[in-house]
Write a protein that holds these residues in place. Structure first.
Motif, PDB file in Angstrom:
ATOM      1  N   LEU A  18      -9.091  -6.985  11.327  1.00 46.45           N
ATOM      2  CA  LEU A  18      -9.703  -5.861  12.019  1.00 46.45           C
ATOM      3  C   LEU A  18     -10.121  -6.210  13.436  1.00 46.45           C
ATOM      4  O   LEU A  18     -10.050  -5.358  14.332  1.00 46.45           O
ATOM      5  CB  LEU A  18     -10.932  -5.367  11.239  1.00 46.45           C
ATOM      6  CG  LEU A  18     -10.675  -4.714   9.878  1.00 46.45           C
ATOM      7  CD1 LEU A  18     -11.994  -4.447   9.176  1.00 46.45           C
ATOM      8  CD2 LEU A  18      -9.887  -3.424  10.049  1.00 46.45           C
ATOM      9  N   GLY A  19     -10.564  -7.450  13.668  1.00 44.49           N
ATOM     10  CA  GLY A  19     -11.128  -7.829  14.952  1.00 44.49           C
ATOM     11  C   GLY A  19     -10.322  -7.389  16.160  1.00 44.49           C
ATOM     12  O   GLY A  19     -10.848  -6.713  17.063  1.00 44.49           O
ATOM     13  N   PRO A  20      -9.023  -7.704  16.236  1.00 40.59           N
ATOM     14  CA  PRO A  20      -8.233  -7.338  17.418  1.00 40.59           C
ATOM     15  C   PRO A  20      -7.955  -5.843  17.539  1.00 40.59           C
ATOM     16  O   PRO A  20      -7.536  -5.377  18.603  1.00 40.59           O
ATOM     17  CB  PRO A  20      -6.919  -8.113  17.202  1.00 40.59           C
ATOM     18  CG  PRO A  20      -7.217  -9.164  16.203  1.00 40.59           C
ATOM     19  CD  PRO A  20      -8.266  -8.584  15.320  1.00 40.59           C
ATOM     20  N   VAL A  80     -10.929   0.910   4.792  1.00 39.93           N
ATOM     21  CA  VAL A  80      -9.798   0.031   4.521  1.00 39.93           C
ATOM     22  C   VAL A  80     -10.148  -0.768   3.274  1.00 39.93           C
ATOM     23  O   VAL A  80     -11.229  -1.373   3.201  1.00 39.93           O
ATOM     24  CB  VAL A  80      -9.517  -0.924   5.693  1.00 39.93           C
ATOM     25  CG1 VAL A  80      -8.335  -1.841   5.361  1.00 39.93           C
ATOM     26  CG2 VAL A  80      -9.252  -0.154   6.969  1.00 39.93           C
ATOM     27  N   VAL A  81      -9.265  -0.747   2.282  1.00 38.43           N
ATOM     28  CA  VAL A  81      -9.496  -1.476   1.036  1.00 38.43           C
ATOM     29  C   VAL A  81      -8.286  -2.362   0.770  1.00 38.43           C
ATOM     30  O   VAL A  81      -7.145  -1.883   0.768  1.00 38.43           O
ATOM     31  CB  VAL A  81      -9.723  -0.526  -0.157  1.00 38.43           C
ATOM     32  CG1 VAL A  81     -10.002  -1.328  -1.424  1.00 38.43           C
ATOM     33  CG2 VAL A  81     -10.870   0.436   0.129  1.00 38.43           C
ATOM     34  N   THR A  82      -8.530  -3.647   0.554  1.00 38.95           N
ATOM     35  CA  THR A  82      -7.451  -4.588   0.234  1.00 38.95           C
ATOM     36  C   THR A  82      -7.687  -5.188  -1.142  1.00 38.95           C
ATOM     37  O   THR A  82      -8.825  -5.326  -1.585  1.00 38.95           O
ATOM     38  CB  THR A  82      -7.372  -5.720   1.270  1.00 38.95           C
ATOM     39  OG1 THR A  82      -8.602  -6.461   1.259  1.00 38.95           O
ATOM     40  CG2 THR A  82      -7.119  -5.166   2.670  1.00 38.95           C
ATOM     41  N   GLY A  83      -6.601  -5.540  -1.807  1.00 36.23           N
ATOM     42  CA  GLY A  83      -6.705  -6.130  -3.139  1.00 36.23           C
ATOM     43  C   GLY A  83      -5.823  -7.343  -3.283  1.00 36.23           C
ATOM     44  O   GLY A  83      -4.841  -7.521  -2.557  1.00 36.23           O
ATOM     45  N   ALA A 142      -4.544   0.428  12.533  1.00 38.87           N
ATOM     46  CA  ALA A 142      -4.754   0.760  13.939  1.00 38.87           C
ATOM     47  C   ALA A 142      -4.772   2.270  14.158  1.00 38.87           C
ATOM     48  O   ALA A 142      -5.591   2.790  14.928  1.00 38.87           O
ATOM     49  CB  ALA A 142      -3.671   0.107  14.792  1.00 38.87           C
ATOM     50  N   GLU A 143      -3.879   2.991  13.463  1.00 44.56           N
ATOM     51  CA  GLU A 143      -3.844   4.446  13.589  1.00 44.56           C
ATOM     52  C   GLU A 143      -5.144   5.064  13.086  1.00 44.56           C
ATOM     53  O   GLU A 143      -5.700   5.995  13.704  1.00 44.56           O
ATOM     54  CB  GLU A 143      -2.638   4.989  12.815  1.00 44.56           C
ATOM     55  CG  GLU A 143      -2.358   6.469  13.026  1.00 44.56           C
ATOM     56  CD  GLU A 143      -3.117   7.376  12.088  1.00 44.56           C
ATOM     57  OE1 GLU A 143      -3.263   8.572  12.404  1.00 44.56           O
ATOM     58  OE2 GLU A 143      -3.586   6.887  11.038  1.00 44.56           O
ATOM     59  N   LEU A 144      -5.662   4.557  11.968  1.00 46.76           N
ATOM     60  CA  LEU A 144      -6.925   5.051  11.424  1.00 46.76           C
ATOM     61  C   LEU A 144      -8.067   4.784  12.397  1.00 46.76           C
ATOM     62  O   LEU A 144      -8.899   5.666  12.664  1.00 46.76           O
ATOM     63  CB  LEU A 144      -7.200   4.398  10.070  1.00 46.76           C
ATOM     64  CG  LEU A 144      -8.569   4.693   9.449  1.00 46.76           C
ATOM     65  CD1 LEU A 144      -8.717   6.185   9.137  1.00 46.76           C
ATOM     66  CD2 LEU A 144      -8.773   3.861   8.179  1.00 46.76           C
TER      67      LEU A 144
END
Length: 342
Positions: A18-20, A80-83, A142-144
């Motif tokens: 997310l940082g960049p 944002v959700v990652t699994g 990025a779009e979100l």
């Protein structure tokens, strides 16, 4: 923009991604420090799940939000959700959106970017963009973020469409709608459509190209009332009110068919500027299950904007019992005023 990131062994990797992408001046908030002081912010929830589809810090935050009243008043959010595995990313997202929404947070249309462990859920997007799955995932995030950063709000709705599949003579759900409708101003244009009588065939899953073809012409393979009456009404409305009787902890069949068939119209245009509301009446319990279905089907999938506290949840079993609930007329009027506040 404030990133809310419950910490676990996988959250660092998500933060690195997310940082960049984040706008200059964005901040980080650890929910372990509490959830106060966030009113009025643009929020990006970032949840990294472990191999069991869990994140203990997330569940602590969820408990706070479910008891939090107005903790997130005037906020607008995405997530944002990652699994690690293939399951539970959307389930976690639905729970979070409902809890945050009832705490006062609005959500963009299509507010969720989810990534399963294999990233197979990004295969189609990768093919469309001529790239690989990790890149397609980063592009979606990025779009979100860009949509969240650029959000300017919506005006109060003027054209309201109410959809139901109930029998007026016996329906507590329609009785609740009458109380809410009575509180709407005369300037509001209200249209009601009944999706009963078995006239609404469900989607059969046409190919993407076939669905796109019919959608671009403003129709659907099946045609019928959905194309002749419902599609035009959805196009014209500013706010969609789903009137949902909860009989078996699931949306009624015709309301489900409506959500599925709406794909053809969605291929033609997004619904980011249309607000979603729900009136949900349960005979016993489980109204929150219906609210989650509306969130996943119409907000996350079909891109309707989710206003803060989008649903009114009541319990009424016997015929006519809804109107006898203590304070129900006042609650109905208050919900109508809330809808018109924008």
């Amino acid at each position: 923009m404030v990133v809310i990131l419950p910490r676990n062994e996988y959250s660092g990797k998500l933060w690195d991604l997310l940082g960049p992408i984040l706008p200059a001046g964005s901040g980080f908030h650890d929910p372990a420090d509490g959830m106060g002081g966030l009113q009025g912010e643009r929020l990006l929830f970032a949840i990294a799940l472990d191999g069991g589809g869990c994140n203990p810090a997330y569940y602590q935050m969820l408990s706070i939000l479910r008891r939090g009243g107005g903790l997130l008043d005037d906020c607008i959010a995405g997530l944002v959700v990652t699994g690690v595995g293939e399951l539970y990313t959307k389930d976690v997202a639905r729970d979070l959106v409902l809890a945050a929404n009832l705490a006062g947070c609005a959500f963009l249309g299509r507010p969720l970017v989810e990534a399963t462990g294999s990233l197979r859920n990004f295969q189609v997007q990768a093919q469309i963009h001529g790239t690989d799955e990790p890149t397609a995932f980063r592009m979606a995030v990025a779009e979100l973020v860009n949509r969240l950063a650029g959000w300017e709000g919506l005006p109060p709705p003027r054209r309201v469409l109410a959809l139901h599949a109930s029998v007026r003579a016996t329906s507590n759900t329609l009785a609740l709608w009458e109380l809410v409708k009575a509180g709407l101003p005369e300037t509001a244009e209200v249209q009601e459509l009944c999706l009963q009588n078995g006239a609404l065939a469900d989607c059969i899953g046409c190919s993407y190209t076939a669905c796109l073809h019919f959608g671009q012409q403003g129709g659907c393979f099946y045609g019928g009332p959905m194309v002749d009456e419902v599609f035009p009404a959805v196009r014209e409305c500013d706010a969609l009110v789903m009137l949902c009787a909860n009989y078996n902890d699931a949306l009624a069949a015709n309301l489900t068919a409506f959500v599925n068939r709406l794909t053809a119209l969605f291929r033609q245009s997004r619904f980011y500027d249309k607000q979603l509301y729900g009136l949900i009446v349960s005979g016993y319990s489980g109204g929150d299950l219906i609210a989650r279905q509306l969130i996943s089907g119409l907000n996350m999938n079909k891109s309707f904007y989710l206003p803060p506290r989008f649903c009114m949840l009541e319990t009424a079993n016997e015929k006519g019992s809804l109107v006898k609930l203590p304070g129900i007329a006042q609650r109905g009027a208050a919900f109508a005023a809330h809808m018109m506040a924008g």
